[in-house]
Design an enzyme around this catalytic site. Sequence first.
Site, PDB file in Angstrom:
ATOM      1  CG  HIS A 327      30.622   0.539 -19.269  1.00  0.00           C
ATOM      2  ND1 HIS A 327      29.377  -0.035 -19.233  1.00  0.00           N
ATOM      3  CD2 HIS A 327      30.621   1.402 -20.306  1.00  0.00           C
ATOM      4  CE1 HIS A 327      28.647   0.462 -20.234  1.00  0.00           C
ATOM      5  NE2 HIS A 327      29.381   1.331 -20.893  1.00  0.00           N
ATOM      6  CG  ASP A 386      34.011   7.615 -23.841  1.00  0.00           C
ATOM      7  OD1 ASP A 386      33.116   7.096 -23.147  1.00  0.00           O
ATOM      8  OD2 ASP A 386      33.800   8.235 -24.884  1.00  0.00           O
TER       9      ASP A 386
HETATM   10  C1  SDX Z   1      30.200   5.928 -21.776  1.00  0.00           C
HETATM   11  O1  SDX Z   1      26.262   3.413 -20.209  1.00  0.00           O
HETATM   12  C2  SDX Z   1      26.804   3.342 -21.393  1.00  0.00           C
HETATM   13  O2  SDX Z   1      26.518   2.462 -22.160  1.00  0.00           O
HETATM   14  C3  SDX Z   1      27.757   4.507 -21.737  1.00  0.00           C
HETATM   15  C4  SDX Z   1      28.643   4.302 -22.941  1.00  0.00           C
HETATM   16  C5  SDX Z   1      27.836   4.311 -24.236  1.00  0.00           C
HETATM   17  O3  SDX Z   1      28.294   3.700 -25.214  1.00  0.00           O
HETATM   18  O4  SDX Z   1      26.786   5.026 -24.282  1.00  0.00           O
HETATM   19  O5  SDX Z   1      29.375   3.094 -22.842  1.00  0.00           O
HETATM   20  C6  SDX Z   1      29.647   5.468 -23.090  1.00  0.00           C
HETATM   21  O6  SDX Z   1      29.663   6.836 -21.193  1.00  0.00           O
HETATM   22  C7  SDX Z   1      31.372   5.184 -21.179  1.00  0.00           C
HETATM   23  C8  SDX Z   1      31.770   5.729 -19.754  1.00  0.00           C
HETATM   24  C9  SDX Z   1      32.613   6.994 -19.949  1.00  0.00           C
HETATM   25  N1  SDX Z   1      32.867   7.645 -18.627  1.00  0.00           N
HETATM   26  C10 SDX Z   1      34.085   7.630 -18.065  1.00  0.00           C
HETATM   27  O7  SDX Z   1      35.092   7.090 -18.541  1.00  0.00           O
HETATM   28  C11 SDX Z   1      34.147   8.414 -16.743  1.00  0.00           C
HETATM   29  C12 SDX Z   1      34.922   7.601 -15.690  1.00  0.00           C
HETATM   30  N2  SDX Z   1      34.101   6.454 -15.296  1.00  0.00           N
HETATM   31  C13 SDX Z   1      33.318   6.543 -14.068  1.00  0.00           C
HETATM   32  O8  SDX Z   1      32.784   7.826 -13.837  1.00  0.00           O
HETATM   33  C14 SDX Z   1      32.328   5.374 -13.916  1.00  0.00           C
HETATM   34  O9  SDX Z   1      33.042   4.240 -14.122  1.00  0.00           O
HETATM   35  C15 SDX Z   1      31.078   5.332 -14.778  1.00  0.00           C
HETATM   36  C16 SDX Z   1      30.284   6.591 -14.685  1.00  0.00           C
HETATM   37  C17 SDX Z   1      31.407   5.039 -16.196  1.00  0.00           C
HETATM   38  C18 SDX Z   1      30.230   4.178 -14.230  1.00  0.00           C
HETATM   39  O10 SDX Z   1      29.833   4.540 -12.956  1.00  0.00           O
HETATM   40  P1  SDX Z   1      29.041   3.513 -12.009  1.00  0.00           P
HETATM   41  O11 SDX Z   1      28.579   2.319 -12.733  1.00  0.00           O
HETATM   42  O12 SDX Z   1      28.031   4.315 -11.235  1.00  0.00           O
HETATM   43  O13 SDX Z   1      30.182   3.018 -11.072  1.00  0.00           O
HETATM   44  P2  SDX Z   1      30.337   3.431  -9.553  1.00  0.00           P
HETATM   45  O14 SDX Z   1      30.464   4.916  -9.471  1.00  0.00           O
HETATM   46  O15 SDX Z   1      29.280   2.765  -8.758  1.00  0.00           O
HETATM   47  O16 SDX Z   1      31.780   2.809  -9.220  1.00  0.00           O
HETATM   48  C19 SDX Z   1      31.927   1.650  -8.446  1.00  0.00           C
HETATM   49  C20 SDX Z   1      33.261   1.876  -7.718  1.00  0.00           C
HETATM   50  C21 SDX Z   1      33.274   3.157  -6.863  1.00  0.00           C
HETATM   51  O17 SDX Z   1      34.225   2.960  -5.858  1.00  0.00           O
HETATM   52  P3  SDX Z   1      33.688   2.471  -4.343  1.00  0.00           P
HETATM   53  O18 SDX Z   1      32.629   3.477  -3.929  1.00  0.00           O
HETATM   54  O19 SDX Z   1      33.143   1.075  -4.556  1.00  0.00           O
HETATM   55  O20 SDX Z   1      34.938   2.503  -3.475  1.00  0.00           O
HETATM   56  O21 SDX Z   1      34.305   2.044  -8.690  1.00  0.00           O
HETATM   57  C22 SDX Z   1      34.871   3.349  -8.551  1.00  0.00           C
HETATM   58  C23 SDX Z   1      33.850   4.197  -7.798  1.00  0.00           C
HETATM   59  O22 SDX Z   1      34.500   5.264  -7.098  1.00  0.00           O
HETATM   60  N3  SDX Z   1      35.106   3.857  -9.912  1.00  0.00           N
HETATM   61  C24 SDX Z   1      36.187   4.550 -10.273  1.00  0.00           C
HETATM   62  C25 SDX Z   1      36.027   4.795 -11.652  1.00  0.00           C
HETATM   63  N4  SDX Z   1      34.865   4.254 -12.073  1.00  0.00           N
HETATM   64  C26 SDX Z   1      34.294   3.681 -10.989  1.00  0.00           C
HETATM   65  N5  SDX Z   1      37.258   4.984  -9.573  1.00  0.00           N
HETATM   66  C27 SDX Z   1      38.185   5.673 -10.280  1.00  0.00           C
HETATM   67  N6  SDX Z   1      38.105   5.946 -11.599  1.00  0.00           N
HETATM   68  C28 SDX Z   1      37.040   5.529 -12.321  1.00  0.00           C
HETATM   69  N7  SDX Z   1      36.968   5.777 -13.601  1.00  0.00           N
END
Ligand code: SDX
Length: 447
Positions: A327, A386
């Site tokens: 998140h 989620d």
């Molecule tokens: C919702 O914003 C809100 O408030 C949204 C929400 C709401 O109530 O409206 O809470 C609802 O949308 C919840 C999120 C649902 N989405 C998912 O479950 C999809 C999977 N999650 C990821 O796509 C991600 O965690 C996000 C999109 C939720 C957040 O993305 P960020 O903040 O841009 O995080 P990031 O991409 O900068 O990640 C930081 C690191 C990265 O690795 P490095 O580049 O540092 O090596 O963490 C990794 C990312 O690759 N990472 C993950 C991951 N989430 C982050 N790696 C594997 N699986 C994941 N789920």
Amino acid sequence: MSEMTQVAAKLTIPVNNNPEKPHQEYELELSEDSYGNLFIDADSINQLGNTRILFKDTKGMRNTAADESKISYIKPSGNNDNGVPQGILLYRGFDVKQLATHSTFLESSYLILNGEPPSKEEFKQFSDELKANRIIDKQTEEVINQFDRQTHATTIMSAALASLAARYEDKYNMASDEDRQELAIRMIAKMPTITAHILKHQQDQRTVSPDEELGHAANFLHMLFSTQAKKVVSDPKHIKVLDMILTLHAEHSFAASTFVARTVASCGTSTISCIIAALTALSGPLHGGANEEVVRMLEGITSDEIPDIINRAKDPSDPFKLFGFGHRIYNAMDPRAVVLRELTMNIIKESHEEKPSDILKTAILLEEAALKDEYFINRKLFPNVDFYSGLAMMTLGIPTNLFPLIFATARTSGWLAHIEECRKSGASIYRPNQYYTGWKFRPIGWP
Ligand code: SDX
């Protein structure tokens, strides 16, 4: 909330080709929000001369407060219910876990929209107005019925909302407080009816009219599951579960879809158009579409494939992300995920249904494996709302492609509050700068 501003450290910037004045000094003011978070007030940069300093925040604007708001607050961590480190979510200062357990979605919606919990009289009037506006018009029904039954529910919902816009936008003056309030009531009242109508269309069944005798969540389940031939009276426990799911999804600060709603509102666009834009953003698999992806991910693996899926999620060369994890704001468990996890377990324990319990077992094993893995620990990746919401909805018998619509139906209350706050504040049109790295001017010299 007092806003404390103080002069922060001065910023000294080298200035090119200006031997008399090789450096330029800026004073940056700091502002402190209700919880003491410090923000550099970007407008406070004193523009001496014609050099301008902008802020580069090009990884999803994660360090930027796009606007001021009083609706909800997210503490990334700091709660420790039964040993589980988790974040905190407040709607107008009230803890969402308390609201989900002890109040109803409609009471929370009233609170989110108006800033204070309703009195008995205020709540009676609010719920009566909602009941009186649940029906959708023939034109919107016909728009829904035009679609191929395989069309994703979110796509059909966008068209249905466009039909509502065609019907209501000329009727309501966005400059009038009363008109905006009346339209907000209509939107909250009609989202469940449109959602249920879409499901009936996909199932090639006739729709069921709203039942005046039933409350919001009970009526929603009635319209989803009753048929012309048989009225389904839902288990009170299931009614409470759906109501809690709606409360937990009602509002969440500047999530991408809410930011979109505010952006469109800042352009002076009408309420329904803001909601259509927000719905489109919410439907993305990284946002409100994740609940559907979680269930598809869990259905697609067996417990012995969990190590592979964890490795795929960690592989930087693999675009796959572990849906339901991570998140932008929380660096502990999403407090909504904690409630939904417990809810899901309780319903499944009582239902003795094979399928959801197999998927739940996989979910718990996957969660355990991820929470023990260095990659997830180091990046503070925890289950988000989620991860369990889809499972909870599945145990209520709601089909997977409807999950994002249940989310949107709930979040309509939050979107409406933000649209109103944006309008009332007279916010400037949202138009951020860019960080340009393209060509400088070049003449069109033909070879
Ligand atoms: C919702 O914003 C809100 O408030 C949204 C929400 C709401 O109530 O409206 O809470 C609802 O949308 C919840 C999120 C649902 N989405 C998912 O479950 C999809 C999977 N999650 C990821 O796509 C991600 O965690 C996000 C999109 C939720 C957040 O993305 P960020 O903040 O841009 O995080 P990031 O991409 O900068 O990640 C930081 C690191 C990265 O690795 P490095 O580049 O540092 O090596 O963490 C990794 C990312 O690759 N990472 C993950 C991951 N989430 C982050 N790696 C594997 N699986 C994941 N789920």
